[in-house]
Write a protein that holds these residues in place. Structure first.
Motif, mmCIF file in Angstrom:
data_model
loop_
_atom_site.group_PDB
_atom_site.id
_atom_site.type_symbol
_atom_site.label_atom_id
_atom_site.label_comp_id
_atom_site.label_asym_id
_atom_site.label_seq_id
_atom_site.Cartn_x
_atom_site.Cartn_y
_atom_site.Cartn_z
ATOM 1 N N GLY C 147 -20.023 33.395 -4.732
ATOM 2 C CA GLY C 147 -18.881 32.884 -3.989
ATOM 3 C C GLY C 147 -18.074 31.911 -4.815
ATOM 4 O O GLY C 147 -18.532 31.354 -5.805
ATOM 5 N N HIS C 148 -16.773 31.817 -4.449
ATOM 6 C CA HIS C 148 -15.873 30.962 -5.218
ATOM 7 C C HIS C 148 -14.965 30.235 -4.268
ATOM 8 O O HIS C 148 -14.496 30.782 -3.290
ATOM 9 N N ARG C 149 -14.674 28.965 -4.563
ATOM 10 C CA ARG C 149 -13.638 28.246 -3.838
ATOM 11 C C ARG C 149 -12.372 28.381 -4.670
ATOM 12 O O ARG C 149 -12.387 28.181 -5.887
ATOM 13 N N LEU C 150 -11.276 28.834 -4.036
ATOM 14 C CA LEU C 150 -10.123 29.281 -4.813
ATOM 15 C C LEU C 150 -9.033 28.238 -4.919
ATOM 16 O O LEU C 150 -8.750 27.531 -3.966
ATOM 17 N N GLY C 151 -8.464 28.182 -6.086
ATOM 18 C CA GLY C 151 -7.216 27.447 -6.261
ATOM 19 C C GLY C 151 -6.063 28.377 -5.940
ATOM 20 O O GLY C 151 -6.249 29.489 -5.451
ATOM 21 N N GLU C 152 -4.877 27.909 -6.257
ATOM 22 C CA GLU C 152 -3.717 28.729 -5.905
ATOM 23 C C GLU C 152 -3.720 30.055 -6.667
ATOM 24 O O GLU C 152 -3.396 31.087 -6.142
ATOM 25 N N ARG C 153 -4.062 29.923 -7.940
ATOM 26 C CA ARG C 153 -4.231 31.143 -8.759
ATOM 27 C C ARG C 153 -5.575 31.044 -9.438
ATOM 28 O O ARG C 153 -5.892 30.043 -10.045
ATOM 29 N N GLU C 154 -6.303 32.095 -9.319
ATOM 30 C CA GLU C 154 -7.658 32.030 -9.838
ATOM 31 C C GLU C 154 -7.953 33.299 -10.612
ATOM 32 O O GLU C 154 -7.538 34.393 -10.237
ATOM 33 N N ARG C 155 -8.621 33.122 -11.727
ATOM 34 C CA ARG C 155 -9.076 34.301 -12.456
ATOM 35 C C ARG C 155 -10.584 34.245 -12.500
ATOM 36 O O ARG C 155 -11.160 33.273 -12.990
ATOM 37 N N ILE C 156 -11.186 35.229 -11.925
ATOM 38 C CA ILE C 156 -12.641 35.262 -11.953
ATOM 39 C C ILE C 156 -13.056 36.247 -13.030
ATOM 40 O O ILE C 156 -12.806 37.453 -12.930
#
Lengths: 328, 337, 446
Positions: C147-156
């Motif tokens: 799981g990830h907490r997202l910023g406005e733009r996120e690159r996983i």
């Protein structure tokens, strides 16, 4: 009369160029006797230098056609393969002094060595023997022994021309072809070179073909004159006949165009220009400039015999003799 | 009335078109660009005057200084000493615009017609160049003069030649273009340096006739330089014979050719033949030796080492002055003393 | 002014097939240049070549597509699976929404992607949304990707998930996730329908969440990409006008100035000529390359500065000696003397009478000179003295060299710019040699 040395029949030499085929020598026949001087007279571009090259087989690479028979003494030299021709005829029997060859001497070889060189190559003579002979020949052409150890650039134009002449004579050829040997020289030098040639002709048994555009020079050596026009011989005659009463209209007009020193007659220019050798006109090649032109001139005239050893390629003489010589 | 008569009837007070006095043109030989090692005395004390409308010939062998003289007269070489006056003004004093104006006054016909024409320009452009240089701005005017010049040298119709390049023309046609170029600025003096020596026999006469006719029609002064005495008779009025940088003899054409006075002129004439079958059996008399070096010319009379009439103690000690052995016939030789 | 000769000469060129081939190559290069300059404006090209964000959806060091075609392979292309096409399930709850975004795709390529990234855009959130990722394979396995907490733009960066790699048995995720689990040795693609399920919780009513799953290909575009994901075709295309302009300007600059200076020396002689000759001799022993390296290192490597230095150093070069030797005999030509006699001034004689005489001979030299300057520019770039901003062939080679392209098997990275350089050289050389035959009659056999 003495025997025939050289007989040339229907000699032809055509070159291939980007613009087409140049018929520089287009069916030429003549003969020369021993110790006779034939002058081939003609304007620039008439093919007279090509005639020399064809006889001597110093040919450029773009030869398109080469034909005719050349007989030197007993040998049919035109039938010899190149290698044998070079070994047995060139230099030793037939020598050529090319135009401006006095500027083509090797600048770093002494004069004596240069004159001796042909003997060492042709006959394998020792240096000493060849040099001794070179000294003799140089004296014959009027170069004193003082010049033996000099380099060509230390010599005047006249002296260099004599050296070139000596090189041609050193192997005692039976026939020497001289292509414009004096045209680049001054009046006095010209006269003394011609004097030397006259002396050589008297002393040796050599025959000459002198190629020149200068009518006055031609008369200095000629026993016979062959006048060339657009790749063909238009008249061949003894010198007395040619300079006295030339038969071909071109010969007559050429003689009239020569400025003379001692006569007050005004020289008359020949109108028009020689035809291009790329595509010479059918019929008589001089017709365009000829004042006597008439209907038959549209056909190629054969060489009519006008007397013993006198031929002219002109229809005006068809009736005179009615005895066509060599034909075409 | 012929030109010759006109020249004679001309008033004595009128100044000559071109006067040359004590002219020397020497070329310095330098080693490493600065060390003077000697001078080639190409022109070494020449005096003469050319009248308006006169045709003269300078005759001599190569190295006699005749071409250097021509170039000095053309303003291409500076005289080392002496003076060339044209219409009363000294050539040495001319600069800038005046020199340019002088160049329009003197036409030049060279020896090698092909070399004398820039191979990359067509005939129209070649003839336009002098006009452009001398400020003929109007194209129509230039065209008119170019056409007129081509017609004058008998290259007509002019249109046929305008766009031709030199290599497309025969030697005679090239020389006609050279003559047209020499005439296009309407000069009063034309210098022709060996104009026919590189042409064929039949073309020579045409060109000489052309020059002669133009000279007559335009009443030009024509200085015709040649090594060949036989071409002179009908195309000049006076002859100057040059030897080793000096004029040794001068006279009217017929007088000089029929009664040569100077031993050198006599030798030249004796060496020249008119076509004749008898020539082949005669040896010609040729003076021994070669023309002298112009770097170290012989003292006094330049011809003395070769002269059959050499007088020791005189010819090699004192310069011979101009004698006048016949009326109007000058010869610099002690024999006439 | 010199119409006839030229027209004649150019007409004759048609007889030489090599000239036609050369001209075709040059025409193609010029056409490519024009197209490039119009299609990709200068500023845009510079901006793109600077790298960064624009290229993030391009693979790293992917080969060109044609290479794959040539080898008959089925290497995967880059593909993007976007949430816009997905059927999004949305369930509201107290204080937020729960979104299920299935990113489904069919995968049956012959090889694995080179990398896998997930790009997420979460807009209009006061509180950062949370997303949990589940990978569903065609054979029904479900792999939790965390799981990830997202910023406005996120690159996983899925490929760089070390923990996942360990869980996949040591296979990097972009292989492990797509591999057939039954095969132990060499991983093989398990063809079928895969889904990356995004299970997100957002806390804002207005907010949106979009996702793009990028499966990077092993091949990309006509020219492949470099280590910074940049498309090489940009550099190769823009390299063309730069190379041609540099070569042409340098050749024109050096030839014309050299010619004029040589002609001036020949005409005036004396100290003018001496000065020019001495200057040339000094300049000839100055090594050009080290000077360029010094200028590049100490001052600037701008291509236009380099061009200037090349031209300046090229002026007093061996060319002066050559032109002088050609002009000396022309100086003595009668037509020059005639021009003086009718009053032509010095400038006119130099420009109108001396120089035009040797131009025909110079044209071929000039044409063959162009590629030498193109090569010089490339060499400078390979030495690290390329223009810092402009993409050029030399810089591509430089990058390739620095990344040990050949060692790593990225042949295309070296080959394509090298081929373009060679084509340029070939085109101009073929034309130049043919011109030489046309304008230099001594070489012409009759």
């Amino acid at each position: 009369m003495s025997e025939t040395l050289l007989r040339v029949e229907e000699l032809a030499l055509h070159y291939r160029t980007r613009q087409g085929t140049v018929r520089a020598v287009d069916g030429i026949s003549f003969d020369i006797r021993r110790n006779e001087a034939l002058v081939v007279l003609g304007e620039s571009g008439c093919g007279k230098s090509s005639l020399a090259k064809a006889l001597m087989r110093v040919l450029p690479r773009n030869v398109a056609h080469q034909g005719g028979r050349v007989r030197l003494g007993e040998v049919e030299v035109s039938a010899l393969p190149d290698e044998r021709f070079r070994r047995e005829v060139q230099w030793s029997r037939l020598a050529l002094v090319m135009q401006a060859s006095m500027n083509a001497l090797n600048p770093v070889v002494r004069v004596g060595e240069q004159v001796a060189e042909p003997l060492r190559v042709l006959h394998g003579w020792s240096r000493k023997r060849a040099l001794d002979r070179a000294v003799e020949v140089l004296e014959l052409v009027g170069v004193s022994t003082d010049f033996l150890a000099r380099y060509p650039f230390e010599l005047s134009g006249g002296m260099r021309q004599r050296v070139v002449l000596a090189m041609a004579l050193v192997a005692e050829p039976e026939l020497v072809i001289l292509d414009e040997p004096t045209s680049a020289l001054d009046v006095l030098t010209q006269a003394s070179i011609m004097n030397a040639l006259k002396r050589i002709k008297r002393e040796l048994d050599t025959s000459f073909i002198l190629i020149t555009h200068d009518v006055a020079t031609s008369s200095e050596l000629a026993d016979r004159v062959a006048l060339m026009y657009a790749g063909q011989l238009v008249e061949v005659a003894d010198a007395a006949r040619f300079f006295g009463e030339p038969a071909h209209p071109y010969s007559q007009m050429l003689m009239a165009s020569v400025p003379r020193l001692r006569q007050r007659t005004r020289p008359e220019p020949i109108p028009g220009q020689p035809p291009s050798l790329f595509d010479p006109p059918g019929g008589c090649r001089f017709a365009e400039r000829c004042p006597y032109r008439f209907a038959r001139c549209a056909q190629d005239p054969p060489a009519f015999r006008l007397g013993e050893r006198h031929r002219a390629r002109c229809w005006l003489h068809a009736e005179n003799e009615g005895n066509p010589g060599g034909g075409r | 009335m012929s030109n010759r008569e006109m020249a004679e009837t001309r008033s004595a007070g009128e100044s000559p078109l071109l006067a040359v006095e004590g002219l020397h043109t020497w070329f310095e030989l330098r080693q490493w660009g600065f060390l003077r090692v000697g001078s080639v005395r190409a022109v070494d004390g020449v005096d003469f005057a050319l009248e308006r409308g006169e045709a003269v010939a300078f005759v001599g062998e190569s190295g006699c200084g005749k071409s250097s003289l021509a170039r000095t007269l053309l303003g291409l070489h500076r005289p080392t000493r002496g003076e060339v006056r044209f219409g009363g003004r000294s050539l040495g004093a001319l600069k800038g615009r005046e020199l340019k104006a002088y160049r329009a006054e003197v036409g030049y016909v060279q020896q090698d017609p092909y070399g004398a024409l820039p191979p990359f320009l067509d005939v129209g452009r070649i003839l336009a160049e002098p006009l452009i240089i001398h400020g003929v701005k109007a194209r129509a005017e230039r065209e008119r003069r170019i056409r007129a010049a081509l017609e004058e040298v008998r290259l007509s119709p002019a249109e046929e030649y305008l766009s031709k390049f030199p290599h497309m023309l025969s030697g005679g046609q090239q020389q006609r273009v050279v003559i047209a170029r020499a005439l296009i600025l309407a000069p009063s003096l034309v210098i022709a340096d060996e104009p026919v020596s590189m042409l064929d026999a039949s073309v020579r006469v045409e060109i000489l006739e052309l020059l002669w006719r133009i000279q007559q029609e335009r009443e030009l002064t024509l200085a015709f330089i040649t090594h060949d005495l036989s071409t002179v008779r009908h195309y000049a009025e006076r002859i100057f014979v040059m030897y080793a940088g000096r004029v040794v003899e001068s006279a009217s054409v017929d007088d000089l050719l029929d009664h040569p006075q100077h031993p050198y002129t006599q030798a030249l004439l004796a060496a020249l033949a008119d076509p004749d079958a008898a020539n082949a059996t005669r040896l010609r008399e040729v003076p021994a030796g070669e023309p002298p070096s112009l770097l170290h010319p012989p003292a006094a009379c330049r011809f003395h080492p070769r002269c059959p009439h050499f007088m020791a103690g005189l010819c090699d000690r004192d310069d011979p002055p101009d004698f006048e052995p016949r009326h109007g016939h000058r010869s610099a030789c002690w024999l006439h003393r | 002014m010199m119409g006839g000769r030229w027209r004649e000469g150019l007409g004759e060129l048609r007889r030489y097939p090599s000239a036609l081939v050369g001209m075709a190559i040059i025409a193609a290069l010029v056409g490519l240049s024009l197209y490039t300059v119009i299609a990709i404006p200068y500023s845009e090209a510079l901006a793109q070549w600077r790298g960064g964000e624009v290229w993030q959806r391009h693979p790293v060091n992917a080969g060109p597509v044609w290479l794959d075609r040539l080898t008959g392979g089925e290497a995967p292309r880059t593909r993007t699976v976007s949430s816009e096409a997905a059927e999004v399930e949305s369930r509201a709850f107290e204080g937020g929404r729960r979104l299920r975004i299935p990113l489904a795709f069919d995968f049956d390529a012959g090889g694995f992607p080179s990398e896998m990234n997930l790009f997420l855009r979460a807009e209009g959130h006061d509180q950062r949304p949370f997303v949990r990722l589940v990978w569903q394979t065609p054979d029904g396995r479900e792999i939790a990707l965390g799981g990830h907490r997202l910023g406005e733009r996120e690159r996983i960066a899925l490929s760089q998930d070390r923990a996942l790699e360990r869980r996949l048995g040591g296979l990097v995720p972009h292989i492990g996730l797509l591999a057939d689990p039954r095969r132990e040795e060499e991983p093989q693609v398990l063809p079928g329908r895969y889904t990356l399920l995004l299970d997100a919780v957002v806390f804002d009513a207005e907010a949106s969440l979009t996702a793009d799953l990028v499966l990077y290909g092993q091949v990309h575009g006509l020219a492949g990409t470099d280590h910074q994901r940049r498309d090489l075709s940009l550099a190769l295309m823009w390299g063309t006008p730069v190379a041609l302009a540099f070569g042409l300007l340098a050749a024109v600059g050096t030839t014309i100035t050299t010619l004029v200076i040589a002609a001036v020396g020949v005409w005036y002689r004396g100290w003018v000529d001496a000065a020019i000759q001495r200057l040339t001799e000094v300049n000839m022993i100055l090594p050009m390359l080290p000077i360029l390296v010094m200028v590049g290192t100490l001052y600037s490597t701008s291509i236009w500065l380099m061009l200037g230095v090349v031209v300046v150093l090229g002026i007093f070069s061996a060319g002066i000696k050559m032109y002088r030797a050609m002009l000396l005999p022309i100086r003595e030509a009668p037509y020059i003397e005639a021009a003086q006699a009718y009053g032509a001034g010095n400038g006119r004689i130099v420009l109108r009478y001396l120089i035009p005489r040797i131009l025909p001979v110079l044209i071929p030299t000039f044409v063959t000179l162009i590629p030498t300057f193109v090569f010089l520019e490339a060499s400078l770039a390979v030495l690290g003295l390329g223009d810092p901003l402009l993409p050029t062939w030399g810089k591509v080679l430089n990058d390739a060299q620095q990344q040990s392209a050949l060692y790593n098997g990225y042949y295309y990275w070296v080959v394509s710019p090298a081929v373009l350089l060679m084509l340029t050289g070939l085109g101009f050389a073929m034309l130049g040699f043919a011109l030489d035959r046309v304008f230099n009659p001594r070489l012409r056999s009759l």
